[in-house]
Each structure stands twice: as C-alpha cells, then as structure tokens.
Design a protein around this motif. Sequence first.
Motif, PDB file in Angstrom:
ATOM      1  N   UNK A  69       0.829  -1.209   0.000  1.00 37.23           N
ATOM      2  CA  UNK A  69       0.000   0.000   0.000  1.00 37.23           C
ATOM      3  C   UNK A  69       0.861   1.254   0.000  1.00 37.23           C
ATOM      4  N   UNK A  70       1.927   1.249   0.797  1.00 38.20           N
ATOM      5  CA  UNK A  70       2.810   2.421   0.844  1.00 38.20           C
ATOM      6  C   UNK A  70       3.539   2.613  -0.481  1.00 38.20           C
ATOM      7  N   UNK A  71       4.000   1.507  -1.081  1.00 33.43           N
ATOM      8  CA  UNK A  71       4.663   1.602  -2.386  1.00 33.43           C
ATOM      9  C   UNK A  71       3.681   2.094  -3.450  1.00 33.43           C
ATOM     10  N   UNK A  72       2.472   1.571  -3.393  1.00 33.67           N
ATOM     11  CA  UNK A  72       1.458   1.982  -4.362  1.00 33.67           C
ATOM     12  C   UNK A  72       1.158   3.465  -4.251  1.00 33.67           C
ATOM     13  N   UNK A  73       1.018   3.953  -3.029  1.00 35.76           N
ATOM     14  CA  UNK A  73       0.688   5.357  -2.834  1.00 35.76           C
ATOM     15  C   UNK A  73       1.811   6.262  -3.328  1.00 35.76           C
ATOM     16  N   UNK A  74       3.056   5.846  -3.129  1.00 34.36           N
ATOM     17  CA  UNK A  74       4.185   6.632  -3.638  1.00 34.36           C
ATOM     18  C   UNK A  74       4.143   6.714  -5.163  1.00 34.36           C
ATOM     19  N   UNK A  75       3.873   5.591  -5.818  1.00 36.57           N
ATOM     20  CA  UNK A  75       3.853   5.583  -7.283  1.00 36.57           C
ATOM     21  C   UNK A  75       2.682   6.402  -7.823  1.00 36.57           C
ATOM     22  N   UNK A  76       1.526   6.273  -7.181  1.00 34.74           N
ATOM     23  CA  UNK A  76       0.356   7.026  -7.634  1.00 34.74           C
ATOM     24  C   UNK A  76       0.572   8.516  -7.407  1.00 34.74           C
ATOM     25  N   UNK A  77       1.079   8.871  -6.238  1.00 31.28           N
ATOM     26  CA  UNK A  77       1.279  10.289  -5.899  1.00 31.28           C
ATOM     27  C   UNK A  77       2.311  10.938  -6.809  1.00 31.28           C
ATOM     28  N   UNK A  78       3.239  10.165  -7.334  1.00 31.77           N
ATOM     29  CA  UNK A  78       4.255  10.713  -8.236  1.00 31.77           C
ATOM     30  C   UNK A  78       3.637  11.245  -9.517  1.00 31.77           C
ATOM     31  N   UNK A  79       2.425  10.782  -9.837  1.00 33.89           N
ATOM     32  CA  UNK A  79       1.723  11.246 -11.033  1.00 33.89           C
ATOM     33  C   UNK A  79       0.761  12.386 -10.700  1.00 33.89           C
ATOM     34  N   UNK A  80       0.922  13.016  -9.545  1.00 30.23           N
ATOM     35  CA  UNK A  80       0.034  14.085  -9.064  1.00 30.23           C
ATOM     36  C   UNK A  80      -1.308  13.475  -8.669  1.00 30.23           C
ATOM     37  N   UNK A  81      -2.371  14.298  -8.615  1.00 32.23           N
ATOM     38  CA  UNK A  81      -3.668  13.796  -8.137  1.00 32.23           C
ATOM     39  C   UNK A  81      -4.149  12.648  -9.003  1.00 32.23           C
ATOM     40  N   UNK A  82      -4.724  11.643  -8.386  1.00 30.74           N
ATOM     41  CA  UNK A  82      -5.278  10.538  -9.147  1.00 30.74           C
ATOM     42  C   UNK A  82      -6.425   9.903  -8.380  1.00 30.74           C
ATOM     43  N   UNK A  83      -7.434   9.490  -9.144  1.00 35.08           N
ATOM     44  CA  UNK A  83      -8.546   8.750  -8.538  1.00 35.08           C
ATOM     45  C   UNK A  83      -8.119   7.366  -8.071  1.00 35.08           C
ATOM     46  N   UNK A  84      -6.898   6.965  -8.394  1.00 31.93           N
ATOM     47  CA  UNK A  84      -6.400   5.664  -7.937  1.00 31.93           C
ATOM     48  C   UNK A  84      -6.052   5.657  -6.443  1.00 31.93           C
ATOM     49  N   UNK A  85      -5.870   6.813  -5.842  1.00 33.10           N
ATOM     50  CA  UNK A  85      -5.319   6.865  -4.487  1.00 33.10           C
ATOM     51  C   UNK A  85      -6.134   6.079  -3.466  1.00 33.10           C
ATOM     52  N   UNK A  86      -7.460   6.127  -3.585  1.00 31.82           N
ATOM     53  CA  UNK A  86      -8.285   5.493  -2.549  1.00 31.82           C
ATOM     54  C   UNK A  86      -7.961   4.012  -2.395  1.00 31.82           C
ATOM     55  N   UNK A  87      -7.528   3.365  -3.504  1.00 28.55           N
ATOM     56  CA  UNK A  87      -7.286   1.926  -3.452  1.00 28.55           C
ATOM     57  C   UNK A  87      -6.147   1.589  -2.492  1.00 28.55           C
ATOM     58  N   UNK A  88      -5.133   2.445  -2.429  1.00 25.11           N
ATOM     59  CA  UNK A  88      -4.039   2.237  -1.481  1.00 25.11           C
ATOM     60  C   UNK A  88      -4.425   2.739  -0.092  1.00 25.11           C
ATOM     61  N   UNK A  89      -5.078   3.889  -0.057  1.00 26.63           N
ATOM     62  CA  UNK A  89      -5.424   4.481   1.239  1.00 26.63           C
ATOM     63  C   UNK A  89      -6.426   3.628   2.013  1.00 26.63           C
ATOM     64  N   UNK A  90      -7.272   2.900   1.295  1.00 28.07           N
ATOM     65  CA  UNK A  90      -8.257   2.058   1.991  1.00 28.07           C
ATOM     66  C   UNK A  90      -7.557   0.982   2.812  1.00 28.07           C
ATOM     67  N   UNK A  91      -6.514   0.374   2.241  1.00 25.99           N
ATOM     68  CA  UNK A  91      -5.736  -0.612   2.999  1.00 25.99           C
ATOM     69  C   UNK A  91      -5.064   0.044   4.197  1.00 25.99           C
ATOM     70  N   UNK A  92      -4.470   1.220   3.980  1.00 26.63           N
ATOM     71  CA  UNK A  92      -3.787   1.911   5.077  1.00 26.63           C
ATOM     72  C   UNK A  92      -4.781   2.325   6.163  1.00 26.63           C
ATOM     73  N   UNK A  93      -5.991   2.690   5.773  1.00 26.52           N
ATOM     74  CA  UNK A  93      -7.038   3.001   6.760  1.00 26.52           C
ATOM     75  C   UNK A  93      -7.373   1.761   7.583  1.00 26.52           C
ATOM     76  N   UNK A  94      -7.547   0.620   6.905  1.00 28.32           N
ATOM     77  CA  UNK A  94      -7.860  -0.616   7.627  1.00 28.32           C
ATOM     78  C   UNK A  94      -6.755  -1.020   8.586  1.00 28.32           C
TER      79      UNK A  94
END
Length: 252
Positions: free
Chosen positions: A207-232
């Motif tokens: 999840x942390x690796x995913x969020x870094x890669x997604x965030x590198x592309x600026x805002x993305x609707x993909x973020x929730x998929x990583x953040x949901x795991x981190x929230x859990x």
Amino acid sequence: LLGRPREDAERSWWDAWITLQWDRGWLHFHEGRFAELYALLDQVGQTLGTHGSPRERAFFLDLRMHAEWTRTRFASTGLILDLAEEAAKNFRATGTGTDSLRAERTLAHAYLWSSERRAGAHDHLVRFYEQALRGRSSWYLLFALWYLEIWHRLEGDVEAVRDYARETLSVVTGLPGVLMEFGGEAKAHLSWVAWRTGDLDEARALAEEALREISAEAYSAFEWQARWTLLGLALHDRDWPEAARQAEAILD
C-alpha cells in the motif's frame, strides 16, 4: 474559434470548434472550475444536435457524466446512467470498432458505480477487456483491467483481483512511457489481497509503495485503493490519528 458559433460556417469549422470546446471542458474539469464547465456544456449542447456528429455528442455526454460523478463522489445516479446509455448509443452509431469499445467502457463504468446496476457491469467489462485485447489497445486494456479489479474487489473475489492486478503489472512493465499510476493501482489492489489473506506486513508495504507511485503522477482517482488498505491497518493498530488522516484523504 474562441468566438461565438457561426451558423454559416463549413463542416470543418464546426468540427474544429466542437473539438476545441471539448478540450476546454476537460481543462475546466481537471482544474476544478465546474461553474465554467457547466456553462460550456450548456452552450455547446445547444449546437451539438444540429452540428455535432454522433461521436462528438458521445464525447460531451461522457464529459458531463464525469462532472456529475464528481458532484456525487462517484455514485452513479439515474442521471448518470441515462447519460451513459445515451453516450453508448451515440458511440455505437458511428459503426467503428474503437467507438464500440468506448460504448462498452462507458456503460461498464457507469454500472460499476451503481449499487443497483453493478451486477450488469460485468458483461460490459468483459467485452471492454476482450475488445481492448483484440484491438491491441494497451491504454484501454489498462482501464479495463482497472475496472475489473474494482468489480471483483467489491465482490470480495481475492483470486480474480490478484490475477488482474498481476496482468496489469505485466502490461505496464512491457510499455515504457505508460503512466506509472496504473502500476501503483495494481499494487494497491494487491495490498488488499494481502490484507484479505492475512499478510498485514505485505499489505502495508504494498500500500505504501502503491501510494508513492500514484502520488508521483500528481492527483489521481487511484489513491483510494491504497489508502483504503492503510485506513484498515490503522484501525487494526488502533492508530486513530492515522485512521482519521486516511479517511479524510479518501473523502477529499
């Protein structure tokens, strides 16, 4: 072209004017200027019926659909479903394979975010995926895989999510220059798989690796998929500040 429409203009002028308005509309969308976007949509809507082609009408229906999704935080309302079905009808009216693929994508996307119509999204998703494979369209294939991962994740189908996420990573790896956020979203889904199968350390790392890669592309609707795991995981660890931070980011 930025001026008022000219009723006596030739077909080529109208095509250029409509294309320019469509580009302006997406610029308004990505910059969050929704008052300007809706004003533009209303203005162009008055001319599309007379001067627009089926494909041009479909493109603007799709743009309005994305504006409505933003307003509803990606819950497909009756209006959004109507827009999707009208867009799909116009895409199919062109008779081209690419527009047939776009029709399946539009319906799959709209049904995916409707709790009442979600079951019906699957057939459209599979056709979208198969057409993208036949057409060798990596861009559309990545979107089809993304939607399939979400559909099966919502169904709790761990094996299907794992398979589609791994396929996404193989497509991204073989295509230099493709937006890396697709690889990030696949890793985010794999973090969910690890969470569901009880490997919490792997879930956190992915999840942390995913969020870094997604965030590198600026805002993305993909973020929730990583953040949901981190929230859990934050809730599991009783780390309430982190859980609140992730929940706020997802809502934002």
